[in-house]
Design a protein around this motif. Structure first.
Motif, mmCIF file in Angstrom:
data_model
loop_
_atom_site.group_PDB
_atom_site.id
_atom_site.type_symbol
_atom_site.label_atom_id
_atom_site.label_comp_id
_atom_site.label_asym_id
_atom_site.label_seq_id
_atom_site.Cartn_x
_atom_site.Cartn_y
_atom_site.Cartn_z
ATOM 1 N N UNK A 37 8.619 7.213 15.487
ATOM 2 C CA UNK A 37 7.637 6.224 15.023
ATOM 3 C C UNK A 37 6.625 6.840 14.071
ATOM 4 N N UNK A 38 6.131 8.025 14.404
ATOM 5 C CA UNK A 38 5.162 8.703 13.537
ATOM 6 C C UNK A 38 5.770 9.001 12.179
ATOM 7 N N UNK A 39 6.996 9.504 12.173
ATOM 8 C CA UNK A 39 7.672 9.816 10.911
ATOM 9 C C UNK A 39 7.919 8.542 10.095
ATOM 10 N N UNK A 40 8.339 7.474 10.753
ATOM 11 C CA UNK A 40 8.589 6.212 10.055
ATOM 12 C C UNK A 40 7.299 5.656 9.446
ATOM 13 N N UNK A 41 6.191 5.759 10.172
ATOM 14 C CA UNK A 41 4.906 5.279 9.645
ATOM 15 C C UNK A 41 4.481 6.097 8.434
ATOM 16 N N UNK A 42 4.699 7.410 8.496
ATOM 17 C CA UNK A 42 4.320 8.285 7.384
ATOM 18 C C UNK A 42 5.137 7.949 6.140
ATOM 19 N N UNK A 43 6.438 7.818 6.309
ATOM 20 C CA UNK A 43 7.303 7.512 5.168
ATOM 21 C C UNK A 43 6.968 6.136 4.591
ATOM 22 N N UNK A 44 6.757 5.158 5.453
ATOM 23 C CA UNK A 44 6.424 3.802 5.001
ATOM 24 C C UNK A 44 5.101 3.799 4.243
ATOM 25 N N UNK A 45 4.122 4.515 4.751
ATOM 26 C CA UNK A 45 2.822 4.593 4.099
ATOM 27 C C UNK A 45 2.949 5.230 2.713
ATOM 28 N N UNK A 47 5.595 5.361 0.820
ATOM 29 C CA UNK A 47 6.336 4.447 -0.049
ATOM 30 C C UNK A 47 5.424 3.350 -0.587
ATOM 31 N N UNK A 48 4.655 2.705 0.301
ATOM 32 C CA UNK A 48 3.764 1.636 -0.145
ATOM 33 C C UNK A 48 2.689 2.157 -1.089
ATOM 34 N N UNK A 49 2.167 3.352 -0.835
ATOM 35 C CA UNK A 49 1.160 3.923 -1.734
ATOM 36 C C UNK A 49 1.739 4.160 -3.118
ATOM 37 N N UNK A 50 2.978 4.637 -3.194
ATOM 38 C CA UNK A 50 3.618 4.864 -4.502
ATOM 39 C C UNK A 50 3.860 3.542 -5.221
ATOM 40 N N UNK A 51 4.347 2.563 -4.494
ATOM 41 C CA UNK A 51 4.641 1.266 -5.107
ATOM 42 C C UNK A 51 3.352 0.598 -5.586
ATOM 43 N N UNK A 52 2.325 0.602 -4.744
ATOM 44 C CA UNK A 52 1.076 -0.066 -5.103
ATOM 45 C C UNK A 52 0.298 0.672 -6.180
ATOM 46 N N UNK A 53 0.567 1.952 -6.386
ATOM 47 C CA UNK A 53 -0.123 2.723 -7.420
ATOM 48 C C UNK A 53 0.494 2.507 -8.799
ATOM 49 N N UNK A 54 1.616 1.856 -8.856
ATOM 50 C CA UNK A 54 2.310 1.646 -10.126
ATOM 51 C C UNK A 54 1.536 0.636 -10.980
ATOM 52 N N UNK A 55 1.103 1.056 -12.162
ATOM 53 C CA UNK A 55 0.241 0.226 -13.028
ATOM 54 C C UNK A 55 0.941 -1.047 -13.501
ATOM 55 N N UNK A 56 2.215 -0.947 -13.845
ATOM 56 C CA UNK A 56 2.936 -2.134 -14.325
ATOM 57 C C UNK A 56 3.009 -3.193 -13.225
#
Length: 98
Positions: A37-45, A47-56
């Motif tokens: 669960x800890x690993x899944x939360x870290x990876x998900x977080x 991923x979302x940070x990378x996606x949401x940081x995308x300017x386009x």
């Protein structure tokens, strides 16, 4: 040959039932494991940070949100009214009627 034996084994109702129980138990244990669960939360977080940081993506989301807000605020009839030519001033209307 090996795969054929496996398929024959799974056709046996007793073996199929036990394999189903085992796979269900293993899946539940994995999903309930704290490290998983800890690993899944870290990876998900991450991923979302990378996606949401995308300017386009931010730009597209902003445009879509702004269009939604405009659509919600401006009534439909106002949009139709804005497309029609304005009526002539009252003096011209009187002249046209005569």
């Amino acid at each position: 040959k090996g795969l054929g034996c496996f398929i024959v084994l799974l056709k046996d109702p007793i073996i199929l039932e036990e394999v189903t129980k085992l796979s269900s138990e293993v899946t539940h244990r994995v999903l309930n494991d704290g490290d998983v669960n800890t690993h899944a939360q870290k990876i998900t977080s991450e991923l979302f940070n990378k996606v949401l940081a995308e300017k386009h993506l931010q730009n597209q989301a902003g445009v879509a949100l702004w269009n939604s807000i405009k659509y919600a605020i401006v009534p439909n009839w106002f949009g139709e009214y804005a497309r029609q030519p304005p009526p002539p001033p009252p003096q011209q209307q009187q002249q046209q009627q005569q």
